[in-house]
Design a protein around this motif. Structure first.
Motif, PDB file in Angstrom:
ATOM      1  N   HIS B 403      73.221  38.029  15.885  1.00 33.04           N
ATOM      2  CA  HIS B 403      71.899  37.518  16.671  1.00 33.04           C
ATOM      3  C   HIS B 403      72.149  37.192  17.916  1.00 33.04           C
ATOM      4  O   HIS B 403      73.348  36.521  18.256  1.00 33.04           O
ATOM      5  N   ARG B 404      71.351  37.648  18.664  1.00 31.82           N
ATOM      6  CA  ARG B 404      71.609  37.316  20.456  1.00 31.82           C
ATOM      7  C   ARG B 404      70.336  36.196  20.751  1.00 31.82           C
ATOM      8  O   ARG B 404      69.212  36.889  20.860  1.00 31.82           O
ATOM      9  N   PRO B 405      70.046  34.907  20.860  1.00 31.45           N
ATOM     10  CA  PRO B 405      69.357  34.207  20.930  1.00 31.45           C
ATOM     11  C   PRO B 405      68.386  34.751  22.231  1.00 31.45           C
ATOM     12  O   PRO B 405      68.995  35.123  23.244  1.00 31.45           O
ATOM     13  N   LYS B 406      67.170  34.755  22.200  1.00 33.80           N
ATOM     14  CA  LYS B 406      66.185  35.310  22.993  1.00 33.80           C
ATOM     15  C   LYS B 406      66.091  36.546  23.423  1.00 33.80           C
ATOM     16  O   LYS B 406      65.372  37.349  24.413  1.00 33.80           O
ATOM     17  N   GLN B 407      66.975  37.234  22.620  1.00 32.49           N
ATOM     18  CA  GLN B 407      67.112  38.818  22.839  1.00 32.49           C
ATOM     19  C   GLN B 407      66.841  39.591  21.589  1.00 32.49           C
ATOM     20  O   GLN B 407      66.287  40.498  21.621  1.00 32.49           O
ATOM     21  N   GLY B 408      67.361  39.073  20.659  1.00 34.30           N
ATOM     22  CA  GLY B 408      66.902  39.687  18.995  1.00 34.30           C
ATOM     23  C   GLY B 408      68.134  39.819  18.446  1.00 34.30           C
ATOM     24  O   GLY B 408      69.327  39.348  18.551  1.00 34.30           O
TER      25      GLY B 408
END
Lengths: 160, 414
Positions: B403-408
């Motif tokens: 998971h990459r916060p604010k990216q997806g």
């Protein structure tokens, strides 16, 4: 003159980052360069801490204790929690331990890895992390809670 | 006087200039302070709002992903390995704080009867206090039970870093780091160091409609801020791998195996010998995966005087001895946070690196039960922040969840 500019500069930075009370300023490359420049020629201590790290709070308590006995400890504090949800707790810890008189910085949202790398590419984020910086600006990093004796030796004997 | 005014004017102009430059060059910094407002406006159910994502396969092959945002949990499932997901579903329980960043995150597991099990840590009022919480769905997530607290000490102290395992028949095991012993010692004016490792077990009681969790201490003097790793061996025994405190704050990884039926516990085995002495928080848990031959595949991170970086080793005797640790990743690129999964003869290890500007996800594979590994390859990268990566499996295929916060959320077959 240099000090005046620096103070105003930091105040403006605080304004820019939305902290009217200047309790903590977002850390970045420019701030780091300024800190190093401002403190060049003196021995100082950089402490990195997190609200999630019990040992960090013990270290902050040691600074609070030393600060009660000695003036103008050359200490700069950086909170490494780059999450907006910790802001109230960060402020509370700074307030509870009477640390607002020190220069306080924090990693802004989602900047932890970049800022860690900026400070020291060999540091993997373990906390507390302290950097002993000598008069020539050479950083010596140490991970884990420092002993009171070590703090006193570095902060007091040289500057008092 | 005139000179003083000139100086003041010059100073003011200089500062304005500096401010102007600062404001231009620090839009990101200013924006970060506005992120909270943005997040408040962001759709609560959107996965990009999450700091962490937990992925797992249900017995029917559905891929589930679970996250939390603003004191609530959400989930989605996919019938096609993540190509398409259901709309985000709210875990319909009362709002409460949920630890979900860095090493902490909610956990999810399933049984073969459409049961869905959730466990998480909820911070309490005092700093460094939390409770381990649990909720159950008998209808594949349509509804969830009122959460219960798993730790039974009723103390305002630390209970967190929970790991959850549920077998096909719905026997639940939850392992966590527990502060009750250190709390009691402090009350007596005695010294304590670290937390204790606790296990809770229960099965759904159909007559009472409840879970009644036992609480058993498995070990004492564990590190307080690193996630635990668990797996089930071929004899259906629970194996637990965690960071322990040896001697004067030497933080090394330890392993024990618990026979669920007899409740007998093997001796705690020290796995790493990297001599990382730190009175503080490494914030780096390990990984364990046990293959069909009962080989324990282990990975960990240390910064000791005898070993620095990520290591892999296997053990064929439940930790009594291990293979020579193999260094993984590029330490000069901050290699950290490894995760591991065995699947048949294959062992996959993923970890993260940071090169100063980008977070990278790296991978090494073994096709001979961990004897040898392929060269490391980079799977993905991102400029902004990144959650820990985890490997999960469905049948003979393993997948990485990152998971990459604010990216997806990124999900890919290995």
């Amino acid at each position: 003159m240099k000090n005046n500019i620096t103070s105003l500069f930091l105040l403006l930075m605080a304004m820019a980052s939305g902290h009217s009370n200047a309790s903590s300023i977002a850390f970045n490359k420019m701030v780091f360069e300024q800190l190093k420049q401002d403190n060049h020629g003196q021995q100082w201590l950089l402490i990195l801490w997190s609200v999630d790290c019990p040992a960090c709070i013990k270290e902050l308590k040691l600074i609070e204790k030393l600060d009660e006995e000695y003036d103008k400890l050359p200490v700069i504090l950086i909170n490494t929690d780059d999450s907006g949800e910790v802001i109230p707790l960060r402020k509370k810890i700074i307030s509870d331990h009477r640390l607002s008189k020190f220069e306080n910085y924090h990693f802004a949202e989602d900047t932890a890895a970049g800022n860690r790398y900026l400070i020291d590419p060999t540091w993997h984020g373990e906390l507390p992390r302290s950097y002993f910086v000598n008069e020539q600006g050479v950083f010596h990093g140490k991970s884990g809670l420092l002993k009171e004796k070590t703090l006193s030796k570095w902060l007091i004997n040289v500057n008092h | 006087m005139v000179n003083a005014m000139k100086n003041s004017t010059a100073l003011a102009l200089l500062c304005l200039c500096l401010y102007s430059n600062f404001a231009d060059s620090h839009q990101h910094q200013v924006a970060t302070e506005q992120v909270n407002d943005k997040k408040a406006q962001c759709n609560n159910s959107d996965i990009i709002c999450a700091k962490t994502v937990t992925s797992a396969f249900a017995p029917n092959g559905d891929l589930w992903r679970l996250w939390s945002h603003q004191e609530q949990m959400y989930f989605q499932f996919s019938h096609d390995l993540g190509k398409h997901f259901s709309p985000a579903n709210l875990v319909d329980i009362a709002k409460e704080k949920i630890s979900a960043r860095n090493e902490n995150r909610p956990k999810i597991a399933f049984d073969k009867f459409n049961g869905v099990y959730l466990s998480w840590a909820t911070p309490r009022a005092k700093r460094y206090t939390a409770d381990v919480r649990f909720s159950y769905s008998a209808d594949y997530g349509k509804s969830f039970s009122t959460p219960i607290t798993v730790n039974n000490d009723h103390l305002l102290t630390g209970h967190s870093f929970n790991e959850l395992h549920v077998n096909d028949d719905g026997e639940v095991s939850i392992v966590w780091l527990d502060g009750r012993l250190s709390y009691q010692l402090r009350k007596q004016g005695k010294e304590s160091n670290g937390s204790a490792l606790y296990l809770a077990q229960s099965t759904y009681n159909k007559s009472s409609g409840k879970f009644n969790f036992s609480n058993t201490q498995l070990a004492n003097n564990t590190c307080v801020c690193c996630r635990i790793a668990i797996d089930i061996n071929k004899d259906n025994q629970l194996a637990i791998f965690w960071r322990h405190i040896y001697g004067d704050n030497i933080r090394e990884f330890a392993l024990l195996t618990l026979d669920r039926s007899s409740q007998k516990q093997s001796e705690v085995k020290r796995i790493s010998n990297d001599h990382w002495k730190i009175n503080g928080c490494p914030h780096q848990g390990g990984g364990i995966s046990i293959d069909k031959h009962n080989r324990y595949h282990l990975t960990w991170f240390n910064q000791g005087s005898k070993g620095k970086g990520i290591f892999y080793a296997f053990s064929d005797d439940q930790g009594k001895s291990t293979s020579t640790p193999l260094a993984i990743g590029n330490s000069t690129q901050q290699a950290a946070h490894p995760n591991i999964l065995s699947n048949g003869n294959i062992v996959d290890i993923v970890w993260q690196q940071f090169n100063g500007t980008k977070h990278q996800l790296w991978h090494q594979k073994s096709i001979d039960f961990g004897k040898t590994f392929t060269a490391a390859t980079q799977l993905a990268q991102t400029k902004n922040s990144a959650d820990r990566a985890f490997i999960i499996k469905k049948d003979k295929k393993s997948y990485v969840s990152w998971h990459r916060p604010k990216q997806g959320h990124w999900f890919q077959a290995l």
